[in-house]
Scaffold this active site. Sequence first.
Site, mmCIF file in Angstrom:
data_model
loop_
_atom_site.group_PDB
_atom_site.id
_atom_site.type_symbol
_atom_site.label_atom_id
_atom_site.label_comp_id
_atom_site.label_asym_id
_atom_site.label_seq_id
_atom_site.Cartn_x
_atom_site.Cartn_y
_atom_site.Cartn_z
ATOM 1 C CE LYS A 42 -3.918 2.352 1.873
ATOM 2 N NZ LYS A 42 -3.321 3.611 1.357
ATOM 3 C CD GLU A 187 -0.489 5.054 3.678
ATOM 4 O OE1 GLU A 187 -0.898 5.923 4.453
ATOM 5 O OE2 GLU A 187 -1.128 4.687 2.675
#
Length: 326
Positions: A42, A187
């Site tokens: 991500k 992330e």
Amino acid sequence: MAPTPGRGAAAPPPYPVIQPMLAALGPLPPEHEQASWAFEGKWDGARCIVNTPGDGTLRLVTRAGNDTTASYPELGPLGEQLRGRPAVLDGEVVVLDSAGRPDFGLLQRRMGVLNPRRTARLAMEFPVQLVLFDVMYLGGSLLDAPYRERRAVLAGLGLAGPNWSVPGYVTGHGRQAWEAALQGGLEGVLAKRLSSPYLPGVRSPDWVKTKYQETLDVVIGGWLEGRGALGGLPGSVVVGVAEPAGLRFVGAVGSGLSDHERRELAHYLSVIPLDRSPFVNPVDLAGVHWAEPRLVAEIAFSGWTSAGRIRHPVWHRLRPDLTRLG
């Protein structure tokens, strides 16, 4: 009388307008189910839908529906790689720091800049990377095709350039993907069911985002004036989350705001005042200055109270890529 070509309404583009599919926030799928899931990193950037009629040009659209093509001129040559193939692709625009890790603060310097001279200079100083991870249209709709087939089509396009790439994914190994993502400064991980179709605009349980830190995008619907040296500036902003019934108030966020951000917010909020609350539920705060719910921010928080309020919220940043303009 119907308009003739070149007169009246412009001809529609030879590709459909497709909103991005959204992921639900949650933990990694159970280990015994992971063989049915793909795992991607991500990226900390701005979602971007890439549209091209196949004539060598492209149009970049943010999640909020804003045209951001002019802000990222270094992505223009991607249109040439897709020449002859009308297409709609999904991806994330990021800027990497000196260690090769995505840095949202650096990306913010690129967002919304339209002046050609300035964008050209910024493209040299802070070049963006477009991380492509899905294709929804390629001369025909791929929305109903399962994820694994769409990814095979995307890989087959051979898209590679100085400012765009198609990172791979892993199947069945969520924990390894999680550890690799964190080591790479991402992330967290996006888990996508291999059989899942692409559902435009839908936050589907077939896509799950697992973040290292729990964050939330909230809409600012008002602000409370600070005290002392913060007089006249937002001491905190009053926020909510968008739901089918409307904007639901979830609390106020002041911790983490820098003086620069408070002044920036004061400027933005001064031009969108509102004479009533934009929230559908009661706001148990006094002295709120209401504002049109246009500004979107990202916050971190530790969980939810029994009353549906955010617990220990901390300001992260404004999200201009999600803010609706006009």
